[in-house]
Design a protein around this motif. Structure first.
Motif, PDB file in Angstrom:
ATOM      1  N   GLY A 151      -7.977   8.679 -10.062  1.00 30.12           N
ATOM      2  CA  GLY A 151      -8.662   8.061  -8.943  1.00 30.12           C
ATOM      3  C   GLY A 151      -9.196   9.083  -7.958  1.00 30.12           C
ATOM      4  N   LEU A 153      -9.042  11.220  -4.437  1.00 32.42           N
ATOM      5  CA  LEU A 153      -8.079  11.794  -3.497  1.00 32.42           C
ATOM      6  C   LEU A 153      -8.821  12.211  -2.238  1.00 32.42           C
ATOM      7  CD1 LEU A 153      -5.913  14.103  -5.799  1.00 32.42           C
ATOM      8  CD2 LEU A 153      -5.256  11.901  -4.821  1.00 32.42           C
ATOM      9  N   ARG A 163      -4.703  13.559   1.780  1.00 27.67           N
ATOM     10  CA  ARG A 163      -4.072  12.408   2.445  1.00 27.67           C
ATOM     11  C   ARG A 163      -3.400  11.531   1.400  1.00 27.67           C
ATOM     12  NH1 ARG A 163      -8.236   8.847   5.092  1.00 27.67           N
ATOM     13  NH2 ARG A 163      -8.111   7.704   3.121  1.00 27.67           N
ATOM     14  N   ASP A 164      -2.091  11.239   1.601  1.00 25.35           N
ATOM     15  CA  ASP A 164      -1.368  10.405   0.640  1.00 25.35           C
ATOM     16  C   ASP A 164      -1.531   8.930   0.970  1.00 25.35           C
ATOM     17  OD1 ASP A 164       0.389   9.804   2.733  1.00 25.35           O
ATOM     18  OD2 ASP A 164       1.876  11.304   2.102  1.00 25.35           O
ATOM     19  N   ASP A 165      -0.853   8.084   0.164  1.00 25.83           N
ATOM     20  CA  ASP A 165      -0.996   6.634   0.331  1.00 25.83           C
ATOM     21  C   ASP A 165      -0.459   6.132   1.657  1.00 25.83           C
ATOM     22  OD1 ASP A 165      -2.130   6.536  -2.169  1.00 25.83           O
ATOM     23  OD2 ASP A 165      -0.247   6.051  -3.195  1.00 25.83           O
ATOM     24  N   GLN A 166       0.416   6.908   2.303  1.00 25.96           N
ATOM     25  CA  GLN A 166       0.964   6.505   3.598  1.00 25.96           C
ATOM     26  C   GLN A 166       0.142   7.032   4.776  1.00 25.96           C
ATOM     27  OE1 GLN A 166       3.190   7.775   1.065  1.00 25.96           O
ATOM     28  NE2 GLN A 166       3.361   5.590   0.540  1.00 25.96           N
ATOM     29  N   GLY A 167      -0.913   7.737   4.467  1.00 24.93           N
ATOM     30  CA  GLY A 167      -1.789   8.239   5.523  1.00 24.93           C
ATOM     31  C   GLY A 167      -1.438   9.619   6.032  1.00 24.93           C
ATOM     32  N   TYR A 168      -0.434  10.276   5.429  1.00 27.39           N
ATOM     33  CA  TYR A 168      -0.054  11.613   5.862  1.00 27.39           C
ATOM     34  C   TYR A 168      -0.875  12.657   5.124  1.00 27.39           C
ATOM     35  CZ  TYR A 168       3.966   9.241   7.909  1.00 27.39           C
ATOM     36  OH  TYR A 168       4.768   8.404   8.642  1.00 27.39           O
ATOM     37  N   TRP A 169      -1.156  13.753   5.834  1.00 28.02           N
ATOM     38  CA  TRP A 169      -1.906  14.848   5.222  1.00 28.02           C
ATOM     39  C   TRP A 169      -0.939  15.913   4.728  1.00 28.02           C
ATOM     40  CZ3 TRP A 169      -7.076  14.626   4.358  1.00 28.02           C
ATOM     41  CH2 TRP A 169      -7.772  13.580   4.990  1.00 28.02           C
ATOM     42  N   TYR A 175       1.411  18.334  -2.469  1.00 29.89           N
ATOM     43  CA  TYR A 175       1.016  17.058  -3.049  1.00 29.89           C
ATOM     44  C   TYR A 175       1.056  17.118  -4.575  1.00 29.89           C
ATOM     45  CZ  TYR A 175      -1.553  12.744  -3.808  1.00 29.89           C
ATOM     46  OH  TYR A 175      -1.911  11.478  -4.210  1.00 29.89           O
ATOM     47  N   HIS A 179       3.363  14.975  -7.352  1.00 32.82           N
ATOM     48  CA  HIS A 179       2.718  13.947  -8.162  1.00 32.82           C
ATOM     49  C   HIS A 179       2.319  14.388  -9.566  1.00 32.82           C
ATOM     50  CE1 HIS A 179       2.262  12.380  -4.077  1.00 32.82           C
ATOM     51  NE2 HIS A 179       2.142  11.182  -4.631  1.00 32.82           N
TER      52      HIS A 179
END
Length: 202
Positions: A151, A153, A163-169, A175, A179
């Protein structure tokens, strides 16, 4: 190391039939177990699952069809191939046996050559299917351990944080470690080396 002989379980309520079949299979190089009734056969299968079952259809109490039904209902032994031994060649009996999951049948009185050929065919087929199942399990286990990135990123155009799914950079290496099951070693590319240490590249 030589391969262990395939294990055949014979289930028949007639002692003479058991003796003849056991002798025939033993001479052909198979390891043989015998049971004279369906309940004993089901118990033996739980203790040591055979590679193939030769199962008489007509037996008192638990007949072969019911034994086959119970075997195929048990996920731990349902893959064991079952060949029916039957003196009855009525189509409805054979259809029911195949519907329950039997792979073949041999009519009694049987011909030794035919029986051995059918046994050999289904033992080899069963072994091939088991190897395929083992490979599938191995692949599934491997895939379960692999984390795949897919997908889009969101990545900062300047600092390259993701930026992850929780909005953190996150730092890109952090990262990816989280993952993608990768570890980083640190080095320095030629362009950065020239910029940071010009004296070393003069």
């Amino acid at each position: 190391m030589p391969e262990a002989p395939s294990h055949i379980l014979i289930v028949d309520d007639v002692p003479r039939n058991l003796q003849v079949l056991a002798l025939l299979l033993d001479k052909a190089g198979y390891r043989v177990s015998m049971a004279m009734d369906g309940a004993k056969a089901l118990a033996m299968v739980q203790v040591e699952p055979p590679d193939l079952i030769l199962l008489d259809v007509m037996m008192p109490e638990l007949d072969g069809l019911e034994v086959c039904r119970r075997l195929k209902a048990d996920p731990s032994v349902r893959e064991i191939p079952v060949i029916f031994l039957t003196a009855k060649a009525e189509l409805e009996d054979l259809q029911e046996g195949f519907r329950l999951g039997a792979v073949d049948y041999v009519t009694k009185p049987f011909r030794g050559g035919e029986l051995l050929a059918r046994v050999a065919t289904h033992v080899k087929l069963g072994q091939a299917l088991e190897r395929e199942r083992e490979l599938r399990r191995s692949l599934e286990a491997t895939l379960a351990q692999v984390k795949v990135l897919s997908g889009l990123l969101p990545i900062c155009a300047k600092c390259k944080k993701i930026r992850d799914d929780q909005g953190y950079w996150n730092q890109i290496e952090n990262y990816l470690c989280a993952h993608a099951d990768v570890d980083f070693t640190h080095g320095i590319c030629p362009e950065c080396s020239s910029a940071l240490y010009p004296e070393m590249n003069g």
